[in-house]
Design a protein around this motif. Structure first.
Motif, PDB file in Angstrom:
ATOM      1  N   ASP A 177     -54.314 -29.883  66.855  1.00 26.95           N
ATOM      2  CA  ASP A 177     -55.418 -29.680  65.914  1.00 26.95           C
ATOM      3  C   ASP A 177     -56.684 -30.392  66.389  1.00 26.95           C
ATOM      4  O   ASP A 177     -57.783 -29.889  66.213  1.00 26.95           O
ATOM      5  CB  ASP A 177     -55.024 -30.174  64.515  1.00 26.95           C
ATOM      6  CG  ASP A 177     -53.966 -29.286  63.873  1.00 26.95           C
ATOM      7  OD1 ASP A 177     -53.850 -28.113  64.278  1.00 26.95           O
ATOM      8  OD2 ASP A 177     -53.272 -29.763  62.968  1.00 26.95           O
ATOM      9  N   ILE A 211     -58.374 -28.236  68.985  1.00 23.15           N
ATOM     10  CA  ILE A 211     -59.004 -27.078  68.338  1.00 23.15           C
ATOM     11  C   ILE A 211     -60.307 -27.506  67.660  1.00 23.15           C
ATOM     12  O   ILE A 211     -61.332 -26.835  67.786  1.00 23.15           O
ATOM     13  CB  ILE A 211     -58.044 -26.412  67.328  1.00 23.15           C
ATOM     14  CG1 ILE A 211     -56.911 -25.720  68.092  1.00 23.15           C
ATOM     15  CG2 ILE A 211     -58.788 -25.407  66.440  1.00 23.15           C
ATOM     16  CD1 ILE A 211     -55.805 -25.190  67.220  1.00 23.15           C
ATOM     17  N   ASP A 212     -60.281 -28.640  66.962  1.00 22.31           N
ATOM     18  CA  ASP A 212     -61.501 -29.149  66.312  1.00 22.31           C
ATOM     19  C   ASP A 212     -62.601 -29.435  67.332  1.00 22.31           C
ATOM     20  O   ASP A 212     -63.767 -29.092  67.114  1.00 22.31           O
ATOM     21  CB  ASP A 212     -61.205 -30.413  65.500  1.00 22.31           C
ATOM     22  CG  ASP A 212     -60.402 -30.127  64.236  1.00 22.31           C
ATOM     23  OD1 ASP A 212     -60.368 -28.946  63.815  1.00 22.31           O
ATOM     24  OD2 ASP A 212     -59.815 -31.075  63.688  1.00 22.31           O
ATOM     25  N   ALA A 261     -62.959 -28.066  70.297  1.00 21.76           N
ATOM     26  CA  ALA A 261     -63.439 -26.787  70.821  1.00 21.76           C
ATOM     27  C   ALA A 261     -64.396 -26.118  69.840  1.00 21.76           C
ATOM     28  O   ALA A 261     -65.437 -25.578  70.234  1.00 21.76           O
ATOM     29  CB  ALA A 261     -62.256 -25.868  71.127  1.00 21.76           C
ATOM     30  N   LYS A 262     -64.075 -26.167  68.561  1.00 27.27           N
ATOM     31  CA  LYS A 262     -64.950 -25.578  67.544  1.00 27.27           C
ATOM     32  C   LYS A 262     -66.312 -26.263  67.536  1.00 27.27           C
ATOM     33  O   LYS A 262     -67.347 -25.608  67.440  1.00 27.27           O
ATOM     34  CB  LYS A 262     -64.306 -25.675  66.152  1.00 27.27           C
ATOM     35  CG  LYS A 262     -63.178 -24.698  65.931  1.00 27.27           C
ATOM     36  CD  LYS A 262     -62.583 -24.891  64.550  1.00 27.27           C
ATOM     37  CE  LYS A 262     -61.442 -23.947  64.295  1.00 27.27           C
ATOM     38  NZ  LYS A 262     -60.815 -24.192  62.979  1.00 27.27           N
ATOM     39  N   LYS A 263     -66.303 -27.595  67.630  1.00 30.67           N
ATOM     40  CA  LYS A 263     -67.565 -28.335  67.644  1.00 30.67           C
ATOM     41  C   LYS A 263     -68.396 -27.976  68.874  1.00 30.67           C
ATOM     42  O   LYS A 263     -69.612 -27.783  68.776  1.00 30.67           O
ATOM     43  CB  LYS A 263     -67.293 -29.841  67.607  1.00 30.67           C
ATOM     44  CG  LYS A 263     -66.823 -30.320  66.261  1.00 30.67           C
ATOM     45  CD  LYS A 263     -66.467 -31.791  66.284  1.00 30.67           C
ATOM     46  CE  LYS A 263     -65.868 -32.210  64.949  1.00 30.67           C
ATOM     47  NZ  LYS A 263     -65.376 -33.579  64.970  1.00 30.67           N
ATOM     48  N   LEU A 284     -68.216 -25.191  70.677  1.00 33.37           N
ATOM     49  CA  LEU A 284     -68.682 -23.807  70.548  1.00 33.37           C
ATOM     50  C   LEU A 284     -69.807 -23.706  69.531  1.00 33.37           C
ATOM     51  O   LEU A 284     -70.794 -23.005  69.750  1.00 33.37           O
ATOM     52  CB  LEU A 284     -67.526 -22.879  70.160  1.00 33.37           C
ATOM     53  CG  LEU A 284     -66.505 -22.634  71.265  1.00 33.37           C
ATOM     54  CD1 LEU A 284     -65.296 -21.906  70.701  1.00 33.37           C
ATOM     55  CD2 LEU A 284     -67.109 -21.855  72.411  1.00 33.37           C
ATOM     56  N   ASN A 285     -69.687 -24.398  68.435  1.00 30.49           N
ATOM     57  CA  ASN A 285     -70.716 -24.379  67.399  1.00 30.49           C
ATOM     58  C   ASN A 285     -72.008 -24.976  67.930  1.00 30.49           C
ATOM     59  O   ASN A 285     -73.090 -24.447  67.706  1.00 30.49           O
ATOM     60  CB  ASN A 285     -70.252 -25.122  66.151  1.00 30.49           C
ATOM     61  CG  ASN A 285     -71.204 -24.937  64.994  1.00 30.49           C
ATOM     62  OD1 ASN A 285     -71.798 -23.867  64.842  1.00 30.49           O
ATOM     63  ND2 ASN A 285     -71.350 -25.963  64.187  1.00 30.49           N
ATOM     64  N   HIS A 286     -71.907 -26.069  68.670  1.00 26.95           N
ATOM     65  CA  HIS A 286     -73.083 -26.728  69.237  1.00 26.95           C
ATOM     66  C   HIS A 286     -73.784 -25.799  70.232  1.00 26.95           C
ATOM     67  O   HIS A 286     -74.997 -25.650  70.203  1.00 26.95           O
ATOM     68  CB  HIS A 286     -72.658 -28.033  69.920  1.00 26.95           C
ATOM     69  CG  HIS A 286     -73.807 -28.767  70.543  1.00 26.95           C
ATOM     70  ND1 HIS A 286     -74.758 -29.409  69.792  1.00 26.95           N
ATOM     71  CD2 HIS A 286     -74.144 -28.935  71.839  1.00 26.95           C
ATOM     72  CE1 HIS A 286     -75.647 -29.949  70.615  1.00 26.95           C
ATOM     73  NE2 HIS A 286     -75.295 -29.688  71.861  1.00 26.95           N
ATOM     74  N   TYR A 300     -73.598 -22.516  70.355  1.00 26.06           N
ATOM     75  CA  TYR A 300     -74.141 -21.384  69.620  1.00 26.06           C
ATOM     76  C   TYR A 300     -75.452 -21.772  68.937  1.00 26.06           C
ATOM     77  O   TYR A 300     -76.438 -21.055  68.993  1.00 26.06           O
ATOM     78  CB  TYR A 300     -73.115 -20.889  68.586  1.00 26.06           C
ATOM     79  CG  TYR A 300     -73.585 -19.706  67.773  1.00 26.06           C
ATOM     80  CD1 TYR A 300     -73.663 -18.441  68.350  1.00 26.06           C
ATOM     81  CD2 TYR A 300     -73.958 -19.858  66.439  1.00 26.06           C
ATOM     82  CE1 TYR A 300     -74.098 -17.354  67.607  1.00 26.06           C
ATOM     83  CE2 TYR A 300     -74.395 -18.779  65.695  1.00 26.06           C
ATOM     84  CZ  TYR A 300     -74.456 -17.520  66.286  1.00 26.06           C
ATOM     85  OH  TYR A 300     -74.893 -16.444  65.560  1.00 26.06           O
ATOM     86  N   THR A 301     -75.477 -22.955  68.326  1.00 23.36           N
ATOM     87  CA  THR A 301     -76.674 -23.434  67.634  1.00 23.36           C
ATOM     88  C   THR A 301     -77.825 -23.616  68.626  1.00 23.36           C
ATOM     89  O   THR A 301     -78.953 -23.235  68.346  1.00 23.36           O
ATOM     90  CB  THR A 301     -76.380 -24.765  66.909  1.00 23.36           C
ATOM     91  OG1 THR A 301     -75.288 -24.553  66.015  1.00 23.36           O
ATOM     92  CG2 THR A 301     -77.582 -25.234  66.120  1.00 23.36           C
TER      93      THR A 301
END
Length: 100
Positions: A79, A82-83, A85-87, A89-91, A93-94
């Motif tokens: 987990d 995954i967290d 990776a999400k951060k 990817l979100n960074h 993308y932003t």
């Protein structure tokens, strides 16, 4: 009883080979002749993990314990990973949205 038998084979015959590469193996489940294992340490996520499972773990365990019909590698992602990776990817993308 069967898990103890499998664990003994892993401890005596499999782990020494994995530990030489700073890896280890963990039993996840044994059901209806199928042993599910997870590789740990440097063996976890290694590109050769499938080969290690088939050639080292499966051959050894099935030879010593005929009740084991197959050995399956369980590949799980933590987990935390995954967290992260999400951060990331979100960074990314932003930043792309800001540049546009």
């Amino acid at each position: 009883m069967m898990l103890e038998k499998i664990e003994k084979v892993l401890e005596e015959d499999v782990r020494p080979k994995l530990l030489a590469h700073e890896g280890d193996v963990e039993i996840r489940e044994f059901k209806e002749g199928i042993l599910k294992v997870k590789l740990l340490g440097h063996c976890s996520g290694c590109p050769s993990a499938i080969v290690t499972t088939e050639e080292i773990i499966a051959e050894t365990v099935k030879e010593k314990i005929p009740e084991v019909k197959d050995v399956v590698l369980v590949q799980e992602v933590s987990d935390d990973l995954i967290d992260m990776a999400k951060k990331l990817l979100n960074h990314t993308y932003t930043e792309q949205q800001v540049r546009s």
